[in-house]
Design a protein around this motif. Structure first.
Motif, PDB file in Angstrom:
ATOM      1  N   GLN A  91      17.361   2.591  -3.594  1.00  0.00           N
ATOM      2  CA  GLN A  91      17.938   1.256  -3.360  1.00  0.00           C
ATOM      3  C   GLN A  91      16.821   0.313  -2.957  1.00  0.00           C
ATOM      4  N   LYS A  92      16.852  -0.893  -3.522  1.00  0.00           N
ATOM      5  CA  LYS A  92      15.879  -1.906  -3.112  1.00  0.00           C
ATOM      6  C   LYS A  92      16.603  -3.190  -2.747  1.00  0.00           C
ATOM      7  N   SER A  93      15.924  -4.016  -2.018  1.00  0.00           N
ATOM      8  CA  SER A  93      16.506  -5.268  -1.550  1.00  0.00           C
ATOM      9  C   SER A  93      16.726  -6.237  -2.705  1.00  0.00           C
ATOM     10  N   SER A  94      17.796  -6.966  -2.623  1.00  0.00           N
ATOM     11  CA  SER A  94      18.028  -8.029  -3.606  1.00  0.00           C
ATOM     12  C   SER A  94      17.050  -9.177  -3.398  1.00  0.00           C
TER      13      SER A  94
ATOM     14  N   SER B 186      13.779  -8.736  -3.141  1.00  0.00           N
ATOM     15  CA  SER B 186      12.448  -8.278  -3.516  1.00  0.00           C
ATOM     16  C   SER B 186      11.708  -9.337  -4.311  1.00  0.00           C
TER      17      SER B 186
ATOM     18  N   CYS C 275       8.468  -4.436  -4.208  1.00  0.00           N
ATOM     19  CA  CYS C 275       9.414  -4.117  -3.151  1.00  0.00           C
ATOM     20  C   CYS C 275       9.286  -2.666  -2.723  1.00  0.00           C
TER      21      CYS C 275
ATOM     22  N   GLU D  91      11.515   0.687  -1.899  1.00  0.00           N
ATOM     23  CA  GLU D  91      12.797   1.288  -2.216  1.00  0.00           C
ATOM     24  C   GLU D  91      13.094   2.378  -1.182  1.00  0.00           C
TER      25      GLU D  91
END
Length: 68
Positions: free
Chosen positions: A8-11, A13, A21, A23
């Motif tokens: 999962q990565k930040s929106s 990024s 980014c 994850e």
């Protein structure tokens, strides 16, 4: 057969292609961290340590690292 890791990565990024980014994933109770542009290097930590780090980020303790 092992379950595949879901990253999962930040929106929020960096750039449009999402390669700037960090994850995160959870596997066997551990938190895994990797960089999108170098996914072969994985850092493993505990949820408690990640929580302490996130609280430090929210408190501004690391602002000097990104304000350069």
């Amino acid at each position: 057969m092992p379950t595949p890791t879901t990253w999962q990565k930040s929106s929020l990024s960096g750039n449009g292609d999402g390669t700037e980014c960090i994850e995160l994933a959870v596997q066997d109770g551990a938190v895994l961290l990797r960089e999108s542009d170098d996914p072969g290097i994985i850092v493993t930590t505990t949820p408690a340590k990640l929580r302490a780090f996130i609280l430090g980020v929210k408190a501004g303790e690391f602002d000097h690292l990104v304000d350069a």
